[in-house]
Design a protein around this motif. Structure first.
Motif, PDB file in Angstrom:
ATOM      1  N   GLN A 174      74.487  36.460 -75.225  1.00 57.66           N
ATOM      2  CA  GLN A 174      73.737  36.690 -76.462  1.00 57.66           C
ATOM      3  C   GLN A 174      72.356  37.292 -76.201  1.00 57.66           C
ATOM      4  N   VAL A 175      71.785  36.976 -75.067  1.00 56.27           N
ATOM      5  CA  VAL A 175      70.481  37.571 -74.734  1.00 56.27           C
ATOM      6  C   VAL A 175      70.649  39.054 -74.426  1.00 56.27           C
ATOM      7  N   ARG A 176      71.740  39.368 -73.733  1.00 57.87           N
ATOM      8  CA  ARG A 176      71.924  40.710 -73.186  1.00 57.87           C
ATOM      9  C   ARG A 176      71.549  41.863 -74.139  1.00 57.87           C
ATOM     10  N   PRO A 177      72.120  41.928 -75.371  1.00 55.00           N
ATOM     11  CA  PRO A 177      71.788  43.093 -76.217  1.00 55.00           C
ATOM     12  C   PRO A 177      70.328  43.111 -76.650  1.00 55.00           C
ATOM     13  N   ASN A 178      69.683  41.980 -76.614  1.00 54.24           N
ATOM     14  CA  ASN A 178      68.299  41.887 -77.067  1.00 54.24           C
ATOM     15  C   ASN A 178      67.277  41.977 -75.942  1.00 54.24           C
ATOM     16  N   ALA A 179      67.759  42.075 -74.698  1.00 52.24           N
ATOM     17  CA  ALA A 179      66.843  41.920 -73.570  1.00 52.24           C
ATOM     18  C   ALA A 179      65.695  42.928 -73.610  1.00 52.24           C
ATOM     19  N   VAL A 180      66.012  44.196 -73.776  1.00 46.92           N
ATOM     20  CA  VAL A 180      64.947  45.210 -73.759  1.00 46.92           C
ATOM     21  C   VAL A 180      64.005  45.002 -74.941  1.00 46.92           C
ATOM     22  N   ALA A 181      64.556  44.702 -76.106  1.00 49.79           N
ATOM     23  CA  ALA A 181      63.695  44.470 -77.276  1.00 49.79           C
ATOM     24  C   ALA A 181      62.801  43.252 -77.057  1.00 49.79           C
ATOM     25  N   LEU A 182      63.322  42.245 -76.365  1.00 48.96           N
ATOM     26  CA  LEU A 182      62.517  41.045 -76.113  1.00 48.96           C
ATOM     27  C   LEU A 182      61.343  41.331 -75.192  1.00 48.96           C
ATOM     28  N   VAL A 183      61.487  42.292 -74.303  1.00 49.21           N
ATOM     29  CA  VAL A 183      60.333  42.632 -73.461  1.00 49.21           C
ATOM     30  C   VAL A 183      59.444  43.690 -74.128  1.00 49.21           C
ATOM     31  N   ASP A 184      60.045  44.529 -74.973  1.00 49.87           N
ATOM     32  CA  ASP A 184      59.205  45.440 -75.775  1.00 49.87           C
ATOM     33  C   ASP A 184      58.230  44.639 -76.638  1.00 49.87           C
ATOM     34  N   SER A 185      58.672  43.464 -77.056  1.00 41.64           N
ATOM     35  CA  SER A 185      57.845  42.639 -77.947  1.00 41.64           C
ATOM     36  C   SER A 185      56.542  42.178 -77.296  1.00 41.64           C
ATOM     37  N   PHE A 186      56.467  42.259 -75.968  1.00 40.22           N
ATOM     38  CA  PHE A 186      55.197  41.905 -75.314  1.00 40.22           C
ATOM     39  C   PHE A 186      54.124  42.951 -75.620  1.00 40.22           C
ATOM     40  N   ASN A 187      54.594  44.142 -76.015  1.00 37.40           N
ATOM     41  CA  ASN A 187      53.672  45.205 -76.424  1.00 37.40           C
ATOM     42  C   ASN A 187      52.760  45.683 -75.299  1.00 37.40           C
ATOM     43  N   TYR A 188      53.281  45.742 -74.077  1.00 35.29           N
ATOM     44  CA  TYR A 188      52.452  46.212 -72.971  1.00 35.29           C
ATOM     45  C   TYR A 188      52.468  47.733 -72.886  1.00 35.29           C
ATOM     46  N   THR A 189      51.326  48.304 -72.627  1.00 38.28           N
ATOM     47  CA  THR A 189      51.278  49.754 -72.424  1.00 38.28           C
ATOM     48  C   THR A 189      51.769  50.080 -71.013  1.00 38.28           C
ATOM     49  N   ASP A 190      52.174  51.324 -70.833  1.00 37.08           N
ATOM     50  CA  ASP A 190      52.566  51.757 -69.493  1.00 37.08           C
ATOM     51  C   ASP A 190      51.383  51.659 -68.534  1.00 37.08           C
ATOM     52  N   TYR A 191      50.202  51.930 -69.052  1.00 39.91           N
ATOM     53  CA  TYR A 191      48.994  51.791 -68.228  1.00 39.91           C
ATOM     54  C   TYR A 191      48.888  50.369 -67.698  1.00 39.91           C
ATOM     55  N   TYR A 192      49.065  49.406 -68.592  1.00 41.98           N
ATOM     56  CA  TYR A 192      48.897  48.006 -68.202  1.00 41.98           C
ATOM     57  C   TYR A 192      49.949  47.596 -67.169  1.00 41.98           C
TER      58      TYR A 192
END
Ligand SMILES: Cc1cc2nc3c(=O)[nH]c(=O)nc-3n(C[C@H](O)[C@H](O)[C@H](O)COP(=O)(O)OP(=O)(O)OC[C@H]3O[C@@H](n4cnc5c(N)ncnc54)[C@H](O)[C@@H]3O)c2cc1C
Ligand SMILES: Cc1cc2nc3c(=O)[nH]c(=O)nc-3n(C[C@H](O)[C@H](O)[C@H](O)COP(=O)(O)OP(=O)(O)OC[C@H]3O[C@@H](n4cnc5c(N)ncnc54)[C@H](O)[C@@H]3O)c2cc1C
Ligand SMILES: [Ca+2]
Lengths: 670, 670
Positions: free
Chosen positions: A599-617
């Motif tokens: 159940q985590v699998r399809p959401n994994a990338v979205a769950l880390v996108d939610s941290f809202n980190y910039t590529d710089y960071y």
């Protein structure tokens, strides 16, 4: 995200799979819309400013690195003023700069020490100077010979009634101050901890404001020897910080530079204790440790973000009929290592949020002279400091390994993240020493049960000890493990039974200290069980709140179960040997865990996108938002100084002669 | 030891406590008197040669570091010849130099690849060149896009019958060779792995000897792009190595540079498979992995040596009546983290020794066309590679943490040891992928039980599966856990039950691959259980031999029990849920463990002295033989480049203006 313009988003498919509203999850992660807005705005300002560039950090020499960090600190200060940032904004701005430097200690330890331990008068004198950076301060407690045992410090501050001064002195080599950040090169002042001696009597450890360097030319003042303690773990990493060594040769400071909120020395050398409760000091500790838990969730989430994105890009094996290979994130073994860390990042975020509340609560109570919750709050923050920093350190390294070979490159961002993070296991209290403190608190809690003192806060489950000692887990199907009440009771029963078993063993010994020492290994394990319970229960409490956003709460519920059940799996031995669950139930928990990973699998990338980190960071070729991993790694490689020339420096002296020499078989026996 | 002259031995008391003959233990650790003598002699020659100085490694820039490692490599080669060292001596000499550099790959991968895969003719042509270092070779397998999945490599070697050449080509960015050590700057040649294509047909991955650089001026040959892939984890550490990137633009090599021992391409482009068994390749793998297990025991013992000595010097808390504080090694919690690692170092040493024997055995069988033990030997080395490198990586970091704050300084030696060691978890087979291979082997073993094929070697306990599935542990007292037969049966039963439970689950699924994937998490855990059993059983076997020296065998028996029982404690969940032991027995094991720690304690320093490491080799202020820790830390600090000047570079630009500026309260909102 600002970073993706024309470039293809290699993770677009992953993002389409998400079953929840990422923008709503961003708010949950940040804590509020307000915090999200500020964090996001500050992060972008920093990311777009070339002075804050950090992709070259691993390649700089120690001196270049340090000078560069001074430059960043000065620039940050200038920008903070120019942009007229609030204190909240300024603090987010500084953490977005993401480089260890003297301001961390100045703002994080020096200023709070004066606030917490200085009299009103002292605060009025020193805080404005500090707040305008007209002085730079550090926190000089640890010595070469003593860290954990603060009472063992050897520096002395002897009152000289003739001149109304303290004489600060380092009597031995091991009494050299050693480790304070910002001390080595940058600070002009320090709060120095030393044994206060008046009239030949030792009053224990107290804090003193000591000027170290001239405000005109930065040269050390007479009697002061000061320098850097040398290179630390990792490239870049914490080496931008000047952790320092400091020795005093009978250095004199005015009497009013002893921090006198809690105790005073009078003009004639009398030692007085004020009516301000000593416990106030613990308030500061609760505050500092709460920020450490917050930082743990940030560091862990950063590593997990990199590993989840890269695992979605990376394909290895499993090609069928010439099609693309499997994404490594689809391997169950990869999931079983990665998803519990993803869940832990969220868990630590929420327990950190709760600690903020706890700090306010403790502060209010202290002001009302209510010390009843202080031991519990103190133990709780000590334990959570230990738990979250240990898991985060190991977790960052696990994320690095999950990236295979490429994780070993500095361009992955993970080596530096690890090296800069790991001392969190040691500073502000060695993690093992912290757990022993928790253990002491738990023993006290148990022994006072009989006396009718109801345990408070995170220890209140001991009030139900009788039930917890004999309850039995009701799990019959794998789905039963999804019930929060079932999870909670299992974790409570495990912790209670482990603690109470230890208490019984300890009480059998004649001398309490001997028993404590003899069973300290078990006690530490029991303390861990207690701390894990706190995190689990705060995650569950969080989910009892209203959480807006389509699918957001559901996604978090899955993570909460992953967090709890992966812990349960890792510590099955505890649960089984205390009889909290039986082997069949352990196996059902595993079954449920497998299904949760799916159940985590399809959401994994979205769950880390939610941290809202910039590529710089993130500063990671592997963790890029757009997943454009290989060209980024490739381009980063060519920037290494070793690639400055095609034929390396040293070829003529050390390679060519070898290749050209004639080794006769007589000469060598090889 | 040579290192102590006039200086006081701060660890003399510890050494007096030892209950066994250290010089006899040194022989056991080294493997034989002969090996001890050589290792010791080589170590001293290297330690006393200023060219091999390494205490400044963490402070050098990448270019300086690399150049310096070229210098050391050239000097080592010169000394090896001057001293007329044997092959055995030369190899010990090189490892005493302790710096990652191109010779590691040249001798460790390039030469063995030609030996293993080259025809007699090819060996006759290339080996003398390589052995005299008239060419420098590396091993170019991994690409940007493929590491674990070798079949997925994209580089092509297309036969051109018109010119009798192969055309080596990199068709994509991800087909760039990426990681090979020694490739970036040093190597003149490489064994390159590529898809062999003849007449439009793909014959899979084969090895080719390709010249990369001119032997005259070291410039890359036409069509070749080559460079370094950038900075890696840690200061110094593996950054002395030039792991490289390599792209081919239709590079032509003569046909006879395909390694043709196992298959050939004829003049007219026909692909032939020789009668030499393909399995021979596995022999090399067994060899390489055996050296990795040896290296694990060395790296772990090094870290443990530092942590044990420092823990004996370091005192913190527990002062009674003004006496000295407790040595931190006396804290049970410190012991419970440190002594299992000490025991593991010895365990890995002995299993490594046994693997040497296994390699000889496999080689002899291969020569006699007996392939029966190959799958077992292959799985066993894959598993032990994974187990020992994982434990060693985590163990080094644990030792660092056990040293408190000072472990974070490069002068402790531990950060560099960790950073240089960790890639062992990834190279020569990612540890998780290795365990999955072991799991496959175990499933096959179980499924062939029915068919009457008796399992061999380390899997032979499956021959007693029926007994192991229902036996029950006979432990009634803590001392029962000291019986080797009891330990062995518990570990065998645990592994057998876990593997067989997995096999049952997998067999229930319709498609085997799906079942394998679905239960892969459990399978990996079962594989770990199997590997731990191997280590335990080889330790026990070692102790069944005659071991001379007063108290030596007894000390090792204690370590063997510590090793087994600390594993049993860590994995109590496995033992309980499979019903191999009951909770009471688990608790007795813990009780025994506590008493074993007390038995290790007086011998701890002597047990690490037995590794016979020089202070030069340890390169650690904390691990010094004489325990003179604080002055050494202190002196090392002042050598940091940041201490070149009292007032740091950057003060005038970035500190002074801040201190002098007037921040009006109007300007800032702070
Ligand atoms: C990067 C970094 C930054 C720092 N910044 C500062 C700073 O700004 N200012 C400052 O004053 N200090 C600073 N410190 C110092 C830091 O606070 C200490 O290192 C820390 O408190 C640990 O103490 P120690 O090093 O003495 O460890 P030790 O106490 O020597 O620990 C060694 C080992 O002994 C064990 N041990 C110790 N006591 C016990 C016990 N009673 N029972 C069981 N086991 C025990 C520990 O668990 C550990 O395994 C910093 C340290 C680092 C690494
Ligand atoms: C310091 C260093 C030196 C090296 N030296 C050399 C050298 O000299 N020559 C050379 O050719 N190469 C060299 N390598 C490369 C090395 O061999 C590879 O990095 C290694 O084989 C791992 O492959 P990978 O990086 O592709 O990892 P990946 O396979 O990409 O691993 C990423 C993740 O996916 C998981 N995974 C992959 N496949 C599966 C699966 N089937 N099931 C479940 N999980 C899976 C892994 O467990 C891991 O967690 C070196 C690497 C390093 C770090
Ligand atoms: Ca346990």
């Amino acid at each position: 995200m600002a970073e993706i313009g024309e470039v293809e988003d290699h993770l677009a498919d992953e993002r389409r799979k998400a079953e929840f509203d990422v923008s709503a999850m961003k708010v949950v992660w940040a804590g509020s819309r307000h915090e999200l807005e500020i964090t996001d705005r500050m992060a972008r300002i920093v990311a777009s400013d070339p002075v804050f560039r950090k992709d070259n950090r691993a390649m700089l020499s120690r001196k270049e690195l340090f000078k560069n960090s001074l430059k960043k600190a000065a620039h940050a200060w200038r920008r903070i003023i120019e942009l007229r940032l609030t204190e909240e904004e300024a603090s987010k701005f500084r953490s977005s700069v993401d480089e260890a430097c003297y301001p961390d200690l100045h703002w994080g330890m020096f200023v709070p020490a004066i606030k917490g331990q200085g009299t009103d008068e002292q605060q009025k004198k020193w805080l404005p100077l500090a707040k305008k950076l007209q002085i730079i301060g550090c926190y000089a407690q640890t010595e070469l010979g003593h860290g954990s045992n603060v009472q063992g410090l050897e520096t002395t501050a002897t009152f000289d009634p003739e001149t109304d001064e303290f004489v600060i002195h380092s009597p031995t080599l091991s009494s050299s101050k050693w480790w304070p950040g910002g001390l080595g090169k940058a600070s002009t002042h320090a709060v120095v901890y030393a044994h206060l001696i008046t009239n030949g009597e030792d009053h224990g450890i107290h804090g003193f404001i000591v000027q170290l360097r001239s405000l005109d030319d930065h040269s050390p003042l007479p009697g002061i020897t000061v320098g850097d303690i040398g290179t630390k773990f990792g490239n870049g990493a914490y080496n931008s910080m000047d952790n320092g060594v400091l020795q005093f040769d009978h250095v004199r400071i005015p009497r009013d530079q002893m921090l006198m909120r809690i105790s005073q020395v009078t003009r004639d050398g009398k030692y007085l204790v004020s009516d301000v409760p000593r416990q106030l000091v613990y308030g500061t500790m609760v505050f500092v440790r709460q920020t450490i838990v917050q930082d743990a969730s940030i560091a862990l989430s950063r590593a997990v973000c990199i590993a989840v994105r890269y695992s979605s890009v990376r394909r290895q094996f499993g090609s069928q009929n010439g099609g693309p290979e499997s994404q490594v994130i689809d391997y169950k073994t990869q999931q079983s290592r990665l998803f519990p860390l993803l869940a832990s990042a969220y868990a630590f975020r929420f327990v950190g949020e709760w600690l903020k509340w706890l700090y306010t609560d403790v502060t209010q109570r202290l002001q009302a002279n209510d010390f009843s919750t202080l031991p519990e709050a103190h133990a709780c923050t000590a334990g959570l400091k230990s738990l979250t920093t240990s898991v985060t350190s190991d977790g960052i390294e696990e994320c690095r390994k999950l990236c295979g070979g490429h994780g070993y490159l500095c361009s992955s961002g993970l080596p530096e993240l690890f090296a800069v993070y790991v001392p969190a296991c040691t500073y502000e209290g060695d993690n093992n020493v912290m757990l022993l403190q928790v253990a002491r608190f738990l023993l006290k809690t148990v022994s006072s049960l009989a006396s009718g003192h109801p345990p408070v806060g995170t220890a209140s489950y001991f009030g139900r000890a009788e039930h917890l000692m004999q309850c039995s887990c009701e799990v019959r199907t794998a789905d039963d493990w999804l019930k929060p009440s079932v999870i909670l009771e299992a974790f409570e029963a495990r912790a209670a039974r482990m603690v109470i078993a230890c208490a019984k063993n300890v009480s059998k010994t004649l001398v309490l200290e001997e028993g404590f020492s003899e069973f300290s290994i078990d006690l530490v394990e029991a303390a861990v069980a207690h701390c894990q319970l706190i995190v689990v229960s705060k995650f569950i409490e969080k989910l009892q709140q209203d959480i807006p956003g389509s699918g957001v709460k559901e996604a978090l519920q899955v993570l909460c179960s992953v967090y709890a059940l992966s812990l349960l799996h890792k510590h099955t031995g505890d649960f089984l040997s205390t009889g909290c669950i039986n082997p069949k139930q352990a196996s059902l928990a595993n079954e449920q865990l497998r299904s949760l990973y799916a159940q985590v699998r399809p959401n994994a990338v979205a769950l880390v996108d939610s941290f809202n980190y910039t590529d710089y960071y993130l500063n990671s070729a592997l963790g890029r938002y757009d997943g454009n991993v290989y060209p980024t790694l490739y381009e980063a490689a060519w920037k290494d100084p070793l690639n400055d020339s095609v034929v390396p420096d040293g070829y003529h002296e050390y390679i060519r002669p070898l290749l050209k020499q004639q080794v006769t078989s007589r000469a060598a026996r090889l």
